[in-house]
Design a protein around this motif. Structure first.
Motif, short mmCIF file in Angstrom:
data_model
loop_
_atom_site.label_atom_id
_atom_site.label_comp_id
_atom_site.label_asym_id
_atom_site.label_seq_id
_atom_site.Cartn_x
_atom_site.Cartn_y
_atom_site.Cartn_z
N ARG A 8 8.23 -0.74 56.54
CA ARG A 8 8.58 -1.20 57.89
C ARG A 8 8.56 -2.73 57.97
O ARG A 8 9.45 -3.34 58.57
N GLN A 9 7.57 -3.37 57.37
CA GLN A 9 7.51 -4.83 57.37
C GLN A 9 8.71 -5.42 56.61
O GLN A 9 9.27 -6.44 57.04
N ALA A 10 9.09 -4.78 55.52
CA ALA A 10 10.25 -5.24 54.77
C ALA A 10 11.51 -5.16 55.63
O ALA A 10 12.37 -6.05 55.59
N GLU A 11 11.63 -4.10 56.40
CA GLU A 11 12.79 -3.96 57.29
C GLU A 11 12.81 -5.03 58.36
O GLU A 11 13.88 -5.54 58.72
N VAL A 12 11.64 -5.41 58.86
CA VAL A 12 11.56 -6.47 59.87
C VAL A 12 12.01 -7.80 59.27
O VAL A 12 12.75 -8.57 59.91
N LEU A 13 11.59 -8.10 58.06
CA LEU A 13 12.01 -9.34 57.42
C LEU A 13 13.52 -9.37 57.20
O LEU A 13 14.17 -10.40 57.41
N ALA A 14 14.09 -8.26 56.78
CA ALA A 14 15.54 -8.19 56.59
C ALA A 14 16.26 -8.40 57.92
O ALA A 14 17.28 -9.11 57.98
N ASP A 15 15.74 -7.80 58.97
CA ASP A 15 16.34 -7.96 60.30
C ASP A 15 16.27 -9.42 60.75
O ASP A 15 17.24 -9.97 61.29
N ALA A 16 15.13 -10.08 60.51
CA ALA A 16 14.99 -11.49 60.88
C ALA A 16 15.96 -12.36 60.10
O ALA A 16 16.56 -13.30 60.65
N ALA A 17 16.13 -12.07 58.81
CA ALA A 17 17.06 -12.85 57.99
C ALA A 17 18.49 -12.70 58.49
O ALA A 17 19.26 -13.67 58.53
N LEU A 18 18.87 -11.49 58.88
CA LEU A 18 20.23 -11.24 59.34
C LEU A 18 20.49 -11.82 60.73
O LEU A 18 21.54 -12.42 60.98
N ARG A 19 19.54 -11.67 61.64
CA ARG A 19 19.76 -12.10 63.02
C ARG A 19 19.50 -13.59 63.23
O ARG A 19 20.16 -14.23 64.05
N LEU A 20 18.54 -14.15 62.45
CA LEU A 20 18.14 -15.52 62.72
C LEU A 20 18.50 -16.50 61.60
O LEU A 20 18.53 -17.71 61.84
N GLY A 21 18.74 -15.98 60.39
CA GLY A 21 18.94 -16.87 59.25
C GLY A 21 20.24 -16.65 58.52
O GLY A 21 21.24 -16.22 59.09
#
Length: 470
Positions: free
Chosen positions: A54-67
């Motif tokens: 779940r934490q890995a999915e959050v990081l991927a989401d942050a990279a896609l949406r914010l980075g």
């Protein structure tokens, strides 16, 4: 509290290399973003490199949406998000807090802990004494066995309890907030895989069921019980902070103290006694490994990430294969626990990971090649080092295929300037972009004059340049 304890007088060492600075540590975190040419950069500390799916999915989401959409791995098993908008800091912090990746805002930059990534997955014994279990491919870690380690390549203890205890104690210590973002803890399960990382505090499992506590490059270490090991590591860090204040410098690492590492070890011993922690002085054990070899090992799969950059499809495939968690390694790789999975399923999973561009076998030249971010991400870089490293990959593979000599088999690290950000520790070949254009090659190894360099005007001529310098 520790500040009230008596300890041996802290005396400067004539052999130490003291560093004095007129500024604080500007190491980036998630609450302090670094502005780069490709946008803001956040560095997310991940103790032990351990992420739940779940934490890995959050990081991927942050990279896609914010980075920039990619997840960048560091040489300490942490994650960097690049290409961020400077105003996204609050949103990023909220996402990470909700995912349990930001448990203490006062400690978020000091949670620098690396841990043996295969610990508990490749045949440690429950009582902390190793045995000779083998992985699916009959191989353990690449590297050498050392004194007191048990079977070469095998761990002696699952260090996950140490990791949890140390991170909890670190986040509860008010004094620890003063550590720099560069101070590093290492938890080695006995195989010696973390010895080459030059950590400031290393806790290493020993064959008698205890632990060795080593500071920087000190010749001697302290032996403590396994139960006391996490607390002893924190005591050592707090002793470092006192020595830093006493020396009147802004040292960020043990190697920078006016007090030598062996003198600091002596001081830590006095502190442990004051806390009721038993310890014995002993000669420090050493060893070196380059991390898990790609493939199936015990109850896990290991993959290498070329240049440490994971695209969204690659990250997504990793989370699909992993059972429960992912473990990021200090060698820009990922270990995926797969307990209870059949050999056929693991073979299928490795094929899927290979299909998205991850290294799943030991023969890839990518295992030797690393690079800083280079252009266009860094204003100080003189070249697009990642593109040039990729262009020269066939030359590296050709050297490996013909069985080149030891010097030519060293890791190659491409840097856009003399700072060599993120370079591996120990012996290597430096490929550094030159002010006049092209690159300069030098060997960093005993017996080599580091001032001797050879030019490289065309990356495709890497093999010839290597032959000249080695």
């Amino acid at each position: 509290m520790l500040a009230a304890m008596s300890s041996a007088a802290l005396r400067p060492s004539s052999q130490a290399t003291a560093v004095s600075r007129d500024r604080g540590d500007a190491c980036p975190g998630t609450l302090r973003l670094h502005v780069a040419d490709d946008g803001a950069l956040a560095r997310v500390r991940i103790p032990g490199g351990v992420l739940t799916v779940r934490q890995a999915e959050v990081l991927a989401d942050a990279a896609l949406r914010l980075g920039d959409g990619d997840v960048h791995l560091t040489s300490r098993g942490n994650v960097q998000l690049r290409g961020l908008a400077q105003e996204c800091g609050a949103e990023l912090a909220e996402l990470l807090t909700a995912a349990g990746l930001l448990p203490s805002r006062g400690h978020e930059r000091v949670r620098n802990i690396v841990a043996s990534p295969l610990s508990g997955l490749d045949g440690h014994a429950p009582d902390g004494r190793g045995h000779g279990g083998q992985g699916l491919d009959g191989q353990g870690l690449a590297g050498q066995g050392v004194a007191g380690q048990g079977v070469a390549g095998q761990g002696l203890r699952d260090v996950r309890p140490w990791l949890t205890a140390l991170d909890t104690a670190l986040c509860a210590s008010e004094a620890a907030q003063a550590l720099s973002g560069r101070f590093l803890f290492a938890l080695d399960d006995g195989r010696g895989d973390l010895a080459g990382l030059e950590a400031d505090v290393t806790v290493r499992a020993t064959a008698d069921g205890g632990a060795q506590l080593a500071l920087g490059s000190a010749d001697h270490a302290l032996h403590v019980s396994a139960r006391d090991a996490p607390r002893a590591a924190l005591v050592a860090a707090e002793a470092f902070l006192e020595a830093e204040r006493a020396g009147g410098t802004r040292a960020w690492r043990v190697a920078e103290l006016a007090l030598g590492a062996d003198e600091l070890t002596e001081s830590v011993g006095h502190r442990l006694t004051a806390e009721g922690i038993g310890h014995d002085r002993q000669v420090r054990e050493t060893g070196r490994s380059d991390g898990p070899s790609p493939g199936a090992i015990g109850d896990a799969l290991s993959v290498h990430v070329p240049l440490g950059r994971l695209s969204a499809p690659q990250w997504r495939e990793l989370t699909r294969v992993a059972i429960g968690e992912l473990r990021l390694t200090p060698w820009r790789g990922v270990v995926l626990p797969t307990p209870g999975t059949t050999a056929a399923r693991r073979t299928e999973a490795l094929a899927r990971l290979d299909a998205v561009g991850l290294v799943t076998g030991p023969g890839s030249p990518w295992l030797r090649v690393g690079a800083c971010i280079g252009r266009p991400g860094c204003a100080k870089s003189r070249a697009d080092v990642r593109a040039d490293a990729t262009a020269a990959l066939d030359a590296v593979g050709a050297l490996d295929a013909v069985g080149a000599g030891r010097r030519q088999s060293l890791p190659l690290y491409w840097s856009g300037c003399e700072r060599r950000c993120g370079h591996p520790r120990g012996e290597r070949i430096d490929v550094v972009a030159a002010p006049e254009g092209g690159y300069r090659l030098s060997v960093v190894a005993p017996g080599h004059d580091e001032a001797r360099t050879v030019p490289l005007d065309d990356p495709s001529r890497l093999a010839a340049a290597l032959a000249e310098i080695t």
